[in-house]
Scaffold this motif. Structure first.
Motif, PDB file in Angstrom:
ATOM      1  N   TYR A  36       0.913  -1.186  -0.111  1.00 18.29           N
ATOM      2  CA  TYR A  36       0.030   0.074   0.024  1.00 18.29           C
ATOM      3  C   TYR A  36       0.827   1.175   0.124  1.00 18.29           C
ATOM      4  N   GLY A  43      -5.357   8.384   3.590  1.00 18.18           N
ATOM      5  CA  GLY A  43      -5.556   7.129   3.851  1.00 18.18           C
ATOM      6  C   GLY A  43      -4.581   6.157   2.904  1.00 18.18           C
ATOM      7  N   LEU A  44      -4.708   5.082   2.958  1.00 17.83           N
ATOM      8  CA  LEU A  44      -3.778   4.132   2.298  1.00 17.83           C
ATOM      9  C   LEU A  44      -4.435   3.725   0.872  1.00 17.83           C
ATOM     10  N   PHE A  90       3.780   0.632   2.534  1.00 21.45           N
ATOM     11  CA  PHE A  90       3.525  -0.201   3.529  1.00 21.45           C
ATOM     12  C   PHE A  90       3.344  -1.676   3.069  1.00 21.45           C
ATOM     13  N   PHE A 104       0.724  -5.178   9.317  1.00 24.82           N
ATOM     14  CA  PHE A 104       1.235  -4.239   8.458  1.00 24.82           C
ATOM     15  C   PHE A 104       2.883  -4.181   9.054  1.00 24.82           C
ATOM     16  N   GLY A 105       3.711  -3.717   7.943  1.00 27.39           N
ATOM     17  CA  GLY A 105       5.075  -3.273   8.414  1.00 27.39           C
ATOM     18  C   GLY A 105       4.851  -1.707   8.934  1.00 27.39           C
ATOM     19  N   ASP A 106       6.227  -1.400   9.313  1.00 25.96           N
ATOM     20  CA  ASP A 106       6.134  -0.183   9.972  1.00 25.96           C
ATOM     21  C   ASP A 106       6.315   0.807   8.956  1.00 25.96           C
TER      22      ASP A 106
ATOM     23  N   TYR B  34     -13.090  -2.299   9.576  1.00 23.98           N
ATOM     24  CA  TYR B  34     -12.024  -2.352  10.733  1.00 23.98           C
ATOM     25  C   TYR B  34     -11.374  -0.674  10.998  1.00 23.98           C
ATOM     26  N   TYR B  36      -8.076   1.223  12.394  1.00 19.22           N
ATOM     27  CA  TYR B  36      -6.589   0.759  12.478  1.00 19.22           C
ATOM     28  C   TYR B  36      -6.094   2.263  13.244  1.00 19.22           C
ATOM     29  N   GLN B  38      -2.585   4.425  13.655  1.00 24.31           N
ATOM     30  CA  GLN B  38      -1.044   4.724  13.299  1.00 24.31           C
ATOM     31  C   GLN B  38      -0.693   5.883  13.939  1.00 24.31           C
ATOM     32  N   GLY B  43       3.814   1.780  11.843  1.00 27.53           N
ATOM     33  CA  GLY B  43       2.974   1.067  10.947  1.00 27.53           C
ATOM     34  C   GLY B  43       1.515   1.170  11.535  1.00 27.53           C
ATOM     35  N   LEU B  44       0.486   0.452  11.200  1.00 27.17           N
ATOM     36  CA  LEU B  44      -0.686   0.411  11.455  1.00 27.17           C
ATOM     37  C   LEU B  44      -1.049  -0.725  12.388  1.00 27.17           C
ATOM     38  N   LEU B  46      -4.137  -2.860  14.187  1.00 32.33           N
ATOM     39  CA  LEU B  46      -5.491  -2.932  14.247  1.00 32.33           C
ATOM     40  C   LEU B  46      -6.149  -3.140  15.514  1.00 32.33           C
ATOM     41  N   TYR B  49     -12.200  -5.073  14.707  1.00 34.17           N
ATOM     42  CA  TYR B  49     -12.942  -5.499  13.471  1.00 34.17           C
ATOM     43  C   TYR B  49     -14.457  -5.937  13.666  1.00 34.17           C
ATOM     44  N   PHE B  88      -3.308   8.651  14.309  1.00 30.65           N
ATOM     45  CA  PHE B  88      -4.424   8.883  13.096  1.00 30.65           C
ATOM     46  C   PHE B  88      -5.224   7.513  12.949  1.00 30.65           C
ATOM     47  N   LEU B  90      -7.652   5.185  11.237  1.00 30.99           N
ATOM     48  CA  LEU B  90      -8.038   4.860   9.799  1.00 30.99           C
ATOM     49  C   LEU B  90      -9.235   3.754   9.781  1.00 30.99           C
ATOM     50  N   MET B  94     -13.410  -4.425   3.637  1.00 30.57           N
ATOM     51  CA  MET B  94     -13.152  -5.561   2.957  1.00 30.57           C
ATOM     52  C   MET B  94     -14.366  -6.160   2.440  1.00 30.57           C
ATOM     53  N   LEU B 103      -8.033  -4.139   1.387  1.00 28.60           N
ATOM     54  CA  LEU B 103      -8.544  -3.337   2.299  1.00 28.60           C
ATOM     55  C   LEU B 103      -8.740  -1.784   1.672  1.00 28.60           C
ATOM     56  N   PHE B 105      -9.317   2.033   2.404  1.00 29.01           N
ATOM     57  CA  PHE B 105      -9.237   2.846   3.594  1.00 29.01           C
ATOM     58  C   PHE B 105     -10.095   4.234   3.236  1.00 29.01           C
ATOM     59  N   GLY B 106     -10.407   4.805   4.479  1.00 27.93           N
ATOM     60  CA  GLY B 106     -10.874   6.281   4.477  1.00 27.93           C
ATOM     61  C   GLY B 106      -9.587   7.031   4.455  1.00 27.93           C
ATOM     62  N   GLU B 107     -10.041   8.257   4.435  1.00 27.38           N
ATOM     63  CA  GLU B 107      -9.084   9.134   4.600  1.00 27.38           C
ATOM     64  C   GLU B 107      -8.205   9.699   6.097  1.00 27.38           C
ATOM     65  N   ARG B 110      -7.268  12.472  12.328  1.00 30.54           N
ATOM     66  CA  ARG B 110      -6.319  12.852  13.244  1.00 30.54           C
ATOM     67  C   ARG B 110      -6.653  13.152  14.549  1.00 30.54           C
TER      68      ARG B 110
END
Lengths: 114, 114
Positions: A36, A43-44, A90, A104-106, B34, B36, B38, B43-44, B46, B49, B88, B90, B94, B103, B105-107, B110
């Motif tokens: 991503y 967002g992603l 990501f 997810f990775g960092d 979901y 998430y 950040q 990273g993200l 979770l 969900y 942040f 998110l 899915m 996935l 994602f929304g915007e 924050r």
């Protein structure tokens, strides 16, 4: 448990140069793998995904990634980087229908020099 | 086409105040939803969900809760915010019946807790 490692926190490349972002995963079965991209404050967006079949997958914006099971890797590549590619990237690993629990990775922050 | 909306986009709240972040999805039915978080430079993670109305799974113990009062609405709440809740947030969805694992994602929202 599944996990993702992105070894490079920050990468800087010159515009027009090639790019490779590394991703290593840990998962007991055949993984579902994703890359991503996230622009600042956004967002992603999915770049590409691998579920099965051809281990070289093509994505949007000229990106590609190669799944290497023997190395547990899913590295992202682009032959010629554009300034608009500057963003955070990501890598994620999921598990099929339950893949909403993607790990997810960092992230790797990409800076593009003019 | 499917869309996902999150609001508010930005929120500054004092410690101890309540929180409500909302997320709605349009153009699809029975999605997996979901939340998430950040953190800066990370990273993200979770948080929650949901695979259906009223069905919430929590991934990590925390000061937050989630609810799904309607098929395409997902709400993140807190009764009393902590400084550590800053970040942040998110929302993502899915396909609930597919195995794509992608996935959307929304915007993002924050949240700054002062």
């Amino acid at each position: 448990a599944q996990s993702v490692t992105q070894p490079d926190i920050h990468i800087t490349v010159s515009e027009g140069a090639s790019l490779e972002l590394r991703c290593n995963y840990s998962y007991g079965a055949t993984p579902y793998l994703f890359w991503y991209v996230q622009s600042p404050g956004q967002g992603l967006q999915l770049l590409l995904k691998y579920f099965s079949g051809d281990t070289l997958v093509q994505g949007i914006k000229g990106f590609e990634a190669e799944f290497k099971r023997s190395q547990s890797s899913f590295n992202l590549r682009k032959p010629s980087v554009h300034w608009s590619d500057a963003a955070e990237y990501f890598c994620a690993v999921g598990a099929g229908a339950n893949a909403g629990k993607s790990t997810f990775g960092d992230g790797t922050t990409l800076t593009v020099k003019p | 086409s499917q869309t996902i909306h999150q609001w508010p986009a930005t929120l500054v709240q004092p410690v101890g105040s309540p929180l409500s972040l909302e997320c709605t999805v349009e153009g699809t039915s029975n999605p997996n939803l979901y939340w998430y978080r950040q953190a800066a430079g990370r990273g993200l993670q979770l948080l929650f969900y949901s695979v259906g109305i009223g069905q919430i799974s929590s991934e990590v113990p925390q000061n937050l809760s989630a609810s799904r009062p309607q098929d395409r609405q997902f709400i993140l709440s807190s009764k009393k915010l902590l400084l550590s809740d800053s970040g942040f947030y998110l929302c993502a969805w899915m396909l609930g019946t597919g195995v794509s694992g992608e996935l959307f994602f929304g915007e993002g929202s924050r949240l700054t807790v002062l």
